[in-house]
Design a protein around this motif. Structure first.
Motif, mmCIF file in Angstrom:
data_model
loop_
_atom_site.group_PDB
_atom_site.id
_atom_site.type_symbol
_atom_site.label_atom_id
_atom_site.label_comp_id
_atom_site.label_asym_id
_atom_site.label_seq_id
_atom_site.Cartn_x
_atom_site.Cartn_y
_atom_site.Cartn_z
ATOM 1 N N CYS A 1 0.797 -1.229 0.000
ATOM 2 C CA CYS A 1 0.000 0.000 0.000
ATOM 3 C C CYS A 1 0.828 1.278 0.000
ATOM 4 O O CYS A 1 0.337 2.332 -0.400
ATOM 5 C CB CYS A 1 -0.980 0.004 1.174
ATOM 6 S SG CYS A 1 -0.233 0.232 2.812
ATOM 7 N N THR A 2 2.071 1.206 0.440
ATOM 8 C CA THR A 2 2.882 2.424 0.473
ATOM 9 C C THR A 2 3.468 2.774 -0.895
ATOM 10 O O THR A 2 3.901 3.914 -1.109
ATOM 11 C CB THR A 2 4.055 2.286 1.475
ATOM 12 O OG1 THR A 2 4.853 1.155 1.107
ATOM 13 C CG2 THR A 2 3.544 2.125 2.886
ATOM 14 N N GLN A 3 3.480 1.808 -1.804
ATOM 15 C CA GLN A 3 4.016 2.070 -3.136
ATOM 16 C C GLN A 3 2.991 2.849 -3.977
ATOM 17 O O GLN A 3 1.791 2.614 -3.863
ATOM 18 C CB GLN A 3 4.362 0.750 -3.837
ATOM 19 C CG GLN A 3 5.474 -0.029 -3.176
ATOM 20 C CD GLN A 3 6.787 0.714 -3.208
ATOM 21 O OE1 GLN A 3 7.153 1.321 -4.227
ATOM 22 N NE2 GLN A 3 7.509 0.669 -2.107
ATOM 23 N N PRO A 4 3.452 3.770 -4.842
ATOM 24 C CA PRO A 4 4.857 4.164 -5.023
ATOM 25 C C PRO A 4 5.239 5.401 -4.212
ATOM 26 O O PRO A 4 6.177 6.093 -4.557
ATOM 27 C CB PRO A 4 4.886 4.484 -6.522
ATOM 28 C CG PRO A 4 3.536 5.089 -6.773
ATOM 29 C CD PRO A 4 2.575 4.361 -5.861
ATOM 30 N N CYS B 1 0.720 11.398 -5.417
ATOM 31 C CA CYS B 1 0.920 9.971 -5.270
ATOM 32 C C CYS B 1 -0.371 9.309 -4.820
ATOM 33 O O CYS B 1 -1.014 9.792 -3.881
ATOM 34 C CB CYS B 1 2.038 9.676 -4.269
ATOM 35 S SG CYS B 1 2.711 8.029 -4.468
ATOM 36 N N ASN B 2 -0.748 8.240 -5.490
ATOM 37 C CA ASN B 2 -2.002 7.540 -5.205
ATOM 38 C C ASN B 2 -3.194 8.503 -5.200
ATOM 39 O O ASN B 2 -4.112 8.381 -4.390
ATOM 40 C CB ASN B 2 -1.914 6.790 -3.876
ATOM 41 C CG ASN B 2 -1.025 5.563 -3.986
ATOM 42 O OD1 ASN B 2 -0.838 5.006 -5.060
ATOM 43 N ND2 ASN B 2 -0.459 5.130 -2.864
ATOM 44 N N GLY B 3 -3.127 9.491 -6.089
ATOM 45 C CA GLY B 3 -4.229 10.440 -6.235
ATOM 46 C C GLY B 3 -4.207 11.606 -5.278
ATOM 47 O O GLY B 3 -5.019 12.522 -5.398
ATOM 48 N N GLU B 4 -3.286 11.607 -4.304
ATOM 49 C CA GLU B 4 -3.235 12.676 -3.308
ATOM 50 C C GLU B 4 -2.226 13.748 -3.721
ATOM 51 O O GLU B 4 -1.133 13.437 -4.185
ATOM 52 C CB GLU B 4 -2.844 12.107 -1.945
ATOM 53 C CG GLU B 4 -3.834 11.092 -1.386
ATOM 54 C CD GLU B 4 -5.190 11.692 -1.103
ATOM 55 O OE1 GLU B 4 -5.257 12.895 -0.759
ATOM 56 O OE2 GLU B 4 -6.197 10.982 -1.234
ATOM 57 N N GLN C 1 13.805 8.254 0.428
ATOM 58 C CA GLN C 1 13.061 8.740 -0.724
ATOM 59 C C GLN C 1 13.163 7.833 -1.943
ATOM 60 O O GLN C 1 14.227 7.324 -2.262
ATOM 61 C CB GLN C 1 13.569 10.142 -1.071
ATOM 62 C CG GLN C 1 12.563 11.023 -1.747
ATOM 63 C CD GLN C 1 12.890 12.481 -1.514
ATOM 64 O OE1 GLN C 1 12.847 12.964 -0.380
ATOM 65 N NE2 GLN C 1 13.234 13.182 -2.571
ATOM 66 N N ILE C 2 12.027 7.657 -2.631
ATOM 67 C CA ILE C 2 11.996 6.830 -3.828
ATOM 68 C C ILE C 2 12.372 7.643 -5.061
ATOM 69 O O ILE C 2 13.040 7.159 -5.958
ATOM 70 C CB ILE C 2 10.605 6.193 -4.002
ATOM 71 C CG1 ILE C 2 10.322 5.249 -2.829
ATOM 72 C CG2 ILE C 2 10.485 5.435 -5.319
ATOM 73 C CD1 ILE C 2 8.935 4.649 -2.842
ATOM 74 N N TRP C 3 11.911 8.877 -5.137
ATOM 75 C CA TRP C 3 12.311 9.777 -6.221
ATOM 76 C C TRP C 3 12.430 11.190 -5.660
ATOM 77 O O TRP C 3 12.053 11.462 -4.527
ATOM 78 C CB TRP C 3 11.315 9.749 -7.384
ATOM 79 C CG TRP C 3 9.914 10.132 -7.013
ATOM 80 C CD1 TRP C 3 9.435 11.369 -6.690
ATOM 81 C CD2 TRP C 3 8.812 9.240 -6.906
ATOM 82 N NE1 TRP C 3 8.115 11.311 -6.391
ATOM 83 C CE2 TRP C 3 7.688 10.025 -6.527
ATOM 84 C CE3 TRP C 3 8.634 7.870 -7.113
ATOM 85 C CZ2 TRP C 3 6.435 9.464 -6.336
ATOM 86 C CZ3 TRP C 3 7.381 7.326 -6.939
ATOM 87 C CH2 TRP C 3 6.303 8.121 -6.551
ATOM 88 N N THR C 4 12.937 12.099 -6.461
ATOM 89 C CA THR C 4 13.112 13.479 -6.032
ATOM 90 C C THR C 4 12.110 14.355 -6.762
ATOM 91 O O THR C 4 11.596 13.990 -7.820
ATOM 92 C CB THR C 4 14.537 13.988 -6.343
ATOM 93 O OG1 THR C 4 14.700 14.047 -7.772
ATOM 94 C CG2 THR C 4 15.581 13.065 -5.744
ATOM 95 N N LEU D 1 7.748 12.622 -12.649
ATOM 96 C CA LEU D 1 6.670 12.367 -11.709
ATOM 97 C C LEU D 1 6.193 10.928 -11.803
ATOM 98 O O LEU D 1 6.369 10.276 -12.829
ATOM 99 C CB LEU D 1 5.501 13.315 -11.993
ATOM 100 C CG LEU D 1 5.764 14.799 -11.686
ATOM 101 C CD1 LEU D 1 4.602 15.628 -12.189
ATOM 102 C CD2 LEU D 1 5.955 15.022 -10.210
ATOM 103 N N PRO D 2 5.585 10.399 -10.746
ATOM 104 C CA PRO D 2 5.126 9.012 -10.750
ATOM 105 C C PRO D 2 4.056 8.765 -11.801
ATOM 106 O O PRO D 2 3.400 9.701 -12.261
ATOM 107 C CB PRO D 2 4.565 8.819 -9.340
ATOM 108 C CG PRO D 2 4.252 10.184 -8.871
ATOM 109 C CD PRO D 2 5.285 11.076 -9.481
ATOM 110 N N PRO D 3 3.860 7.512 -12.200
ATOM 111 C CA PRO D 3 2.857 7.184 -13.211
ATOM 112 C C PRO D 3 1.472 7.689 -12.825
ATOM 113 O O PRO D 3 1.061 7.595 -11.682
ATOM 114 C CB PRO D 3 2.878 5.646 -13.245
ATOM 115 C CG PRO D 3 4.234 5.286 -12.735
ATOM 116 C CD PRO D 3 4.585 6.323 -11.719
ATOM 117 N N GLY D 4 0.776 8.241 -13.796
ATOM 118 C CA GLY D 4 -0.586 8.702 -13.550
ATOM 119 C C GLY D 4 -0.674 10.120 -13.020
ATOM 120 O O GLY D 4 -1.759 10.644 -12.795
ATOM 121 N N SER D 5 0.457 10.789 -12.804
ATOM 122 C CA SER D 5 0.431 12.146 -12.288
ATOM 123 C C SER D 5 -0.009 13.107 -13.385
ATOM 124 O O SER D 5 0.162 12.845 -14.557
ATOM 125 C CB SER D 5 1.812 12.541 -11.750
ATOM 126 O OG SER D 5 2.771 12.516 -12.785
#
Length: 439
Positions: free
Chosen positions: A106-109, A378-381, A422-425, A430-434
């Motif tokens: 659930c914490t990904q990505p 991330c995750n829509g937030e 951190q996973i990215w900076t 940006l993460p997928p779907g952003s």
């Protein structure tokens, strides 16, 4: 008489000539028949639509200040800081206890399991305590309210640790993701946290308006009571009385709105971190939210009734203070202000922070203004989640800002010795779907 002539044409001719021809059917004037057939139904439909729209707008205003509605998503106030990292819904997880495997999913990505487990162990090692203290008295003579708060001390060091009062946002308490995650990062850096729950939330006492959520009326008094407690330590549980210039405030969303008011009313507060604040209060929040759906023109028509409704049902307990106006009138000395907000925020318009930055930056003798605007998504937030999406960058910003505010060496944060989470900076893709960066 020909019945093939359109009603509107007949009506127009009759109005201009003054002639009202008689119908062959029942003897009534064609003019009146046209009104009955076309005007009356339209008028009835318009009245019904107006009544329905009025009810919707009035209900929307009531809903904004109805405490029952605003407590639906409040976190469990009995979770301890050790429980919180695993039980929280930060980043899109479901609330409640979760296994490592569930957390990894659930914490990904947004973030990773290492962050959760390190946070968990840190809180267990360095402890916490629930404390209670009075708020400042109410604006109309209401007695002080008993406020609950988590005391989250930084690890002991050679020098006393500065203290920061962190206030949660709307419809939450001190087990708010933004508060708890930020306080973890602050504690790692050597800054202690006092995290209160506003009146009527968490384990704090009841206000004089337990069924009404207010804006700019008295929640800032809870934060000021927490600041007084962090300075004075009357119960001797924080490590003793502390210099006022070593105790700052920060807030998240509506909590940042309260923190801005607190700074304006208490000139001894040396610095404030204002994260995603709706600086223009409830009226501004209504206008900006409505405008997102119907555009600025219709928003200018539909927003006032919603605000008037909220004013009525709250008994005028909304927007009693304008924090930007108040801050622009206060200049006891130069104070540090961080205005932080996601560049992709879809809850509080970015323009709110832009307005505050423009006005306060124009007073360099009064405010040393800093900004932090990572592209949070991330995750829509998209609303104040930098503390777990960009924990390493946020930790650096926290160190830099609070070290300068408290006039201490940045080296005391020991940034180079902090673990990397951190996973990215923010500068990376940006993460997928952003939705992409807002221009």
């Amino acid at each position: 008489m020909s019945t093939a002539v359109p009603a509107y044409k007949s009506l127009h001719e009759e109005l201009n000539t003054g002639r009202f021809e008689t119908s062959d059917e029942d003897g009534s004037p064609t003019f009146l028949k046209s009104i009955k057939k076309y005007v009356f139904p339209c008028a009835v439909c318009c009245c019904i639509l107006f009544a329905v729209l009025s009810i919707i707008l009035i209900f929307a205003g009531w809903n904004l200040v109805n405490m029952g509605t605003n407590k639906l998503l409040e976190q469990d106030p009995t979770w301890t800081p050790v429980m919180f990292p695993r039980f929280s819904s930060c980043g899109g997880c479901h609330e409640g206890n979760k296994t490592d495997e569930e957390l990894e999913q659930c914490t990904q990505p947004c973030y990773n399991l290492t962050f959760v487990k390190t946070w968990e162990k840190f809180n267990e090692k360095y402890g916490f305590k629930m404390v209670y203290f009075p708020s400042r008295p109410g604006p109309h003579g209401e007695p002080a309210v008993n406020i609950s708060a988590w005391w989250l001390p930084a690890p002991e060091g050679k020098a006393p640790r500065p203290r920061i009062v962190a206030m949660h946002g709307l419809a939450s308490n001190n087990n708010h993701c933004g508060v708890q995650a930020t306080c973890f990062l602050l504690r790692e850096l050597g800054f202690s946290c006092l995290a209160p729950s506003a009146r009527d939330f968490g384990l704090s006492g009841k206000s004089s308006h337990p069924n009404t959520l207010t804006w700019g009326y008295d929640y800032h008094l809870d934060l000021l009571g927490a600041w007084d407690y962090a300075v004075e330590d009357p119960d001797g549980v924080l490590g003793g009385k502390f210099p006022k210039d070593q105790v700052g405030v920060m807030g998240f969303s509506k909590g940042a709105y309260a923190a801005a008011i607190a700074m304006a009313l208490e000139p001894r507060i040396p610095a404030g971190w204002l994260d995603s604040a709706p600086f223009h209060g409830l009226r501004g929040s209504i206008e900006s939210t409505v405008a997102m759906y119907v555009g600025p023109f219709l928003a200018s028509i539909l927003s006032p009734p919603v605000f008037w409704s909220a004013q009525y049902f709250s008994e005028n307990k909304v927007d009693n203070y304008d924090p930007i106006k108040l801050l622009s009138q206060q200049c006891p000395k130069q104070r540090a202000v961080m205005i932080s907000q996601s560049s992709l925020d879809n809850i509080v318009p970015v323009s709110e922070s832009q307005d505050a930055t423009t006005i306060l930056s124009g007073m360099p003798d009064c405010y040393d203004v800093h900004t932090y605007t990572p592209p949070e998504y991330c995750n829509g937030e998209r609303h104040h989640q930098e503390m777990w999406e960009f924990p390493d960058n946020t930790r650096s910003e926290l160190c830099l800002f609070w070290s300068r505010a408290f006039q201490q060496e940045e080296a005391l944060c020991r940034l180079k010795r902090q673990p990397e989470f951190q996973i990215w900076t923010p500068e990376a893709e940006l993460p997928p779907g952003s939705p992409g960066l807002l221009m």
